[in-house]
Design a protein around this motif. Structure first.
Motif, PDB file in Angstrom:
ATOM      1  N   PHE A 132      57.895  51.205  51.140  1.00 46.67           N
ATOM      2  CA  PHE A 132      56.908  51.587  50.124  1.00 46.67           C
ATOM      3  C   PHE A 132      57.329  51.078  48.746  1.00 46.67           C
ATOM      4  CE2 PHE A 132      56.000  54.902  46.866  1.00 46.67           C
ATOM      5  CZ  PHE A 132      54.625  54.710  46.758  1.00 46.67           C
ATOM      6  N   HIS A 133      58.577  51.303  48.374  1.00 50.40           N
ATOM      7  CA  HIS A 133      59.038  50.865  47.061  1.00 50.40           C
ATOM      8  C   HIS A 133      59.166  49.346  46.985  1.00 50.40           C
ATOM      9  CE1 HIS A 133      59.734  54.714  45.060  1.00 50.40           C
ATOM     10  NE2 HIS A 133      60.022  55.181  46.267  1.00 50.40           N
ATOM     11  N   ALA A 134      59.529  48.723  48.097  1.00 46.71           N
ATOM     12  CA  ALA A 134      59.600  47.259  48.108  1.00 46.71           C
ATOM     13  C   ALA A 134      58.235  46.645  47.832  1.00 46.71           C
ATOM     14  CB  ALA A 134      60.140  46.772  49.449  1.00 46.71           C
ATOM     15  N   LYS A 135      57.188  47.297  48.325  1.00 47.14           N
ATOM     16  CA  LYS A 135      55.831  46.762  48.180  1.00 47.14           C
ATOM     17  C   LYS A 135      55.181  47.156  46.848  1.00 47.14           C
ATOM     18  CE  LYS A 135      54.662  46.480  53.104  1.00 47.14           C
ATOM     19  NZ  LYS A 135      53.758  46.980  54.175  1.00 47.14           N
ATOM     20  N   THR A 136      55.607  48.263  46.271  1.00 44.59           N
ATOM     21  CA  THR A 136      54.909  48.784  45.091  1.00 44.59           C
ATOM     22  C   THR A 136      55.743  48.777  43.819  1.00 44.59           C
ATOM     23  OG1 THR A 136      55.573  51.082  45.538  1.00 44.59           O
ATOM     24  CG2 THR A 136      53.525  50.302  46.566  1.00 44.59           C
ATOM     25  N   SER A 159      55.297  67.821  49.592  1.00 46.44           N
ATOM     26  CA  SER A 159      54.835  68.591  48.441  1.00 46.44           C
ATOM     27  C   SER A 159      55.220  67.861  47.162  1.00 46.44           C
ATOM     28  CB  SER A 159      55.460  69.993  48.459  1.00 46.44           C
ATOM     29  OG  SER A 159      56.876  69.913  48.468  1.00 46.44           O
ATOM     30  N   GLY A 160      54.611  68.275  46.063  1.00 42.08           N
ATOM     31  CA  GLY A 160      54.948  67.718  44.756  1.00 42.08           C
ATOM     32  C   GLY A 160      54.057  66.550  44.365  1.00 42.08           C
ATOM     33  N   GLU A 161      53.626  66.566  43.123  1.00 44.65           N
ATOM     34  CA  GLU A 161      52.751  65.506  42.626  1.00 44.65           C
ATOM     35  C   GLU A 161      53.463  64.160  42.608  1.00 44.65           C
ATOM     36  OE1 GLU A 161      49.139  64.007  41.404  1.00 44.65           O
ATOM     37  OE2 GLU A 161      49.630  66.047  42.093  1.00 44.65           O
ATOM     38  N   ALA A 162      54.780  64.174  42.346  1.00 49.02           N
ATOM     39  CA  ALA A 162      55.525  62.917  42.264  1.00 49.02           C
ATOM     40  C   ALA A 162      55.524  62.163  43.588  1.00 49.02           C
ATOM     41  CB  ALA A 162      56.963  63.186  41.822  1.00 49.02           C
ATOM     42  N   MET A 163      55.350  62.876  44.702  1.00 55.30           N
ATOM     43  CA  MET A 163      55.381  62.248  46.023  1.00 55.30           C
ATOM     44  C   MET A 163      53.980  61.955  46.559  1.00 55.30           C
ATOM     45  SD  MET A 163      58.591  61.922  46.576  1.00 55.30           S
ATOM     46  CE  MET A 163      58.661  61.508  48.310  1.00 55.30           C
ATOM     47  N   LYS A 164      52.943  62.258  45.797  1.00 57.24           N
ATOM     48  CA  LYS A 164      51.586  62.128  46.315  1.00 57.24           C
ATOM     49  C   LYS A 164      51.238  60.688  46.651  1.00 57.24           C
ATOM     50  CE  LYS A 164      46.753  63.349  45.437  1.00 57.24           C
ATOM     51  NZ  LYS A 164      45.792  63.983  44.502  1.00 57.24           N
ATOM     52  N   ALA A 165      51.600  59.739  45.792  1.00 55.90           N
ATOM     53  CA  ALA A 165      51.275  58.335  46.070  1.00 55.90           C
ATOM     54  C   ALA A 165      51.914  57.884  47.380  1.00 55.90           C
ATOM     55  CB  ALA A 165      51.745  57.447  44.918  1.00 55.90           C
ATOM     56  N   TYR A 166      53.097  58.409  47.657  1.00 54.01           N
ATOM     57  CA  TYR A 166      53.761  58.044  48.914  1.00 54.01           C
ATOM     58  C   TYR A 166      53.028  58.667  50.102  1.00 54.01           C
ATOM     59  CZ  TYR A 166      57.491  57.338  52.332  1.00 54.01           C
ATOM     60  OH  TYR A 166      58.221  56.964  53.439  1.00 54.01           O
ATOM     61  N   ARG A 167      52.591  59.909  49.958  1.00 52.53           N
ATOM     62  CA  ARG A 167      51.831  60.537  51.042  1.00 52.53           C
ATOM     63  C   ARG A 167      50.522  59.797  51.296  1.00 52.53           C
ATOM     64  NH1 ARG A 167      53.606  65.164  48.208  1.00 52.53           N
ATOM     65  NH2 ARG A 167      51.535  65.551  47.315  1.00 52.53           N
ATOM     66  N   GLU A 168      49.934  59.244  50.245  1.00 50.67           N
ATOM     67  CA  GLU A 168      48.700  58.473  50.410  1.00 50.67           C
ATOM     68  C   GLU A 168      48.971  57.110  51.047  1.00 50.67           C
ATOM     69  OE1 GLU A 168      46.173  60.329  46.637  1.00 50.67           O
ATOM     70  OE2 GLU A 168      47.399  58.520  46.369  1.00 50.67           O
ATOM     71  N   TYR A 169      50.202  56.659  50.963  1.00 49.32           N
ATOM     72  CA  TYR A 169      50.594  55.376  51.578  1.00 49.32           C
ATOM     73  C   TYR A 169      50.887  55.534  53.069  1.00 49.32           C
ATOM     74  CZ  TYR A 169      54.023  51.740  52.859  1.00 49.32           C
ATOM     75  OH  TYR A 169      54.728  50.750  53.505  1.00 49.32           O
ATOM     76  N   LEU A 170      51.500  56.655  53.454  1.00 50.55           N
ATOM     77  CA  LEU A 170      51.890  56.849  54.845  1.00 50.55           C
ATOM     78  C   LEU A 170      50.662  57.072  55.726  1.00 50.55           C
ATOM     79  CD1 LEU A 170      54.981  59.190  54.380  1.00 50.55           C
ATOM     80  CD2 LEU A 170      55.015  56.809  55.176  1.00 50.55           C
TER      81      LEU A 170
END
Length: 466
Positions: A130-134, A261-272
């Motif tokens: 995820f981080h490699a791509k974003t 949980s947590g707003e900081a992880m939301k983009a990752y949850r939307e990626y998975l």
């Protein structure tokens, strides 16, 4: 509503990821190979008494990362120091979320300059990808997913040969003495005329090497190893024995990924994806909380506190600096009381199914992807969590890996774990109607293996300190 991501799936569950996982229809983690090649009792004994071949070619996710920013990416995401990380070395790589809670761990192989390979259950690999791509890193990635997702098409084979006779077997296939390979270093040996890479490492805590190469050599290399070890007691471990190897070496395979949980992880949850490991994983056991954060773990809970190095900036650093000052749970082995195990087994003969204890599968008794059982002290207080459990023929005991509060983690202390789920069990198809039962247990070291407690454990500590 279209459900395409993990976040969509959580939303569809009313925003409750715990209910999503408790009712997941998935069982324990799958090892897609023969359950037994001989019988799991002799296969367990082989890694202590003769030698074992573990086939790791099928069940793990491999992520290759290559490019000028490879080490920068790993440094930004991992708690580990990369200061002395050079080609032909490996590390147990640990990644945390922004609050210092573990996403997971895997083995990171430094294959050649600016190229690494991450291997294990897919949680860390997904986070790195995820981080490699974003994240604007100058890297490319290639993911080789486990067999249950890719219909058996793998890039490499991967075997481990371990046990008292492992060195002699490997010398036979190599037609000579083995190269000196230090712990978590890599080298090469020859098998069936082919050069294969070798890592000094071991799942069962016994001496040996991990070997890998192109998948087209799978059968040729495996046959050569089995032939060389035929008169030395080499046995291939099936999925049933393999699933218990961590009970001796003390490795907890899969903590709850701290991503739900947590707003900081939301983009990752939307990626998975909605059908990925994190979205499909099931939660089982007697520990029940309404807060998913109560299931998250820190590196100290997992015995990885010495991996955390503050010589670089990384996700979760500030939180871990604060956590480092606090008291931590300690990873231990729980040795279950024989008569209480027998009581659970005997309860299967109750005529009323609701009066039977949760069935103890032999030899690995995990029935969910993420097992979490509560552990109580003599004052009926929760003092920790028990995770992976099973019977080991080398020990003649049922044991589990656990994380206990410091005051309860004293070797020889007595605790009680609760086996089974509340209210007769959840809707998981692997959960029959049952009643919870108490199992008394003695606190023992983790790893619970004479070899691992000695030189092997010392080598792990030395490797982590580098």
């Amino acid at each position: 509503m279209s459900v395409v991501s993990l976040q969509d799936k959580i939303n569809a569950a009313g925003g409750n990821p715990l209910e999503m996982m408790r009712q997941s229809q998935v069982g324990a983690y799958i090892f897609p190979l023969e359950p037994e090649f001989t019988n799991w009792r002799d296969e367990q004994r082989s890694w202590r008494e003769t030698a074992v071949l573990f086939d790791q070619s099928h069940h793990m996710t491999d992520l290759y990362v290559e490019g000028p920013d490879t080490l920068r990416l790993l440094s930004d995401l991992g708690v580990n120091s990369l200061g002395n990380f050079v080609p032909n070395r490996a590390k147990q790589f640990v990644a945390c979320n922004y609050d210092g809670q573990m996403i997971g761990d895997c083995i990171c192989f430094y294959l050649e300059p600016n190229k690494v390979l991450l291997i294990g259950r897919p949680t860390v690999q997904n986070w790195v990808e995820f981080h490699a791509k974003t994240g604007g890193y100058d890297v490319t990635t290639l993911k080789d997913v486990r067999n249950v997702e890719n219909q058996g098409r793998r890039l490499t084979f991967r075997f481990q040969v371990q046990g008292p006779n492992a060195a002699e077997i490997l010398e036979r296939v190599n037609d000579g003495p083995l190269p000196l390979i230090k712990f978590f270093h890599m080298g090469e040996i020859t098998i069936a005329g082919h050069k294969v890479r070798a890592l000094k490492h071991g799942m069962s805590g016994e001496p040996g090497l991990e070997l890998w190469g192109p998948s087209e050599l799978y059968a040729e290399v495996r046959n050569a190893l089995m032939e060389a070890g035929k008169d030395l007691g080499l046995k291939a471990a099936g999925g049933r024995a393999y699933a218990t190897s961590m009970l001796e070496n003390g490795w907890i395979p899969s903590p709850m990924p701290a991503i739900y949980s947590g707003e900081a992880m939301k983009a990752y949850r939307e990626y998975l994806p909605a059908r990925g490991f994190e979205a499909m994983a099931s939660l089982g056991g007697s520990f029940v909380s309404d807060r998913i954060e109560d299931y998250y773990l820190t590196p100290w809970d997992m015995g990885y506190g010495n991996f955390v190095k503050f010589d670089h900036d990384f996700i979760g650093r500030s939180a871990l600096e604060e956590l480092a000052q606090r008291r931590h749970r300690k990873k231990v082995t729980l040795v279950w009381r024989d008569e209480d195990v027998v009581s659970v087994l005997a309860s299967q003969f109750q005529k009323d199914p609701a009066m039977r204890g949760k069935y103890l599968e032999w030899p690995a008794s995990n029935y969910s992807t993420l097992p979490y059982d509560r552990v109580m002290d003599d004052r009926d207080r929760i003092v920790g969590l028990s995770t992976y459990s099973g019977y080991n023929a080398n020990l003649g005991e049922w044991v589990s890996l656990a994380m206990l509060d410091e005051e309860s983690a004293v070797i020889g202390s007595q605790v009680t774990l609760i086996w089974g789920e509340e209210h007769g069990g959840t809707s998981k198809p692997v959960v029959e109607r049952h009643t919870q039962m108490a199992i008394r247990a003695t606190v023992a070291p983790a790893p619970y293996n004479a070899t691992a407690l000695g030189a092997y454990r010392e080598a792990i500590g030395q490797a982590a300190a580098r």
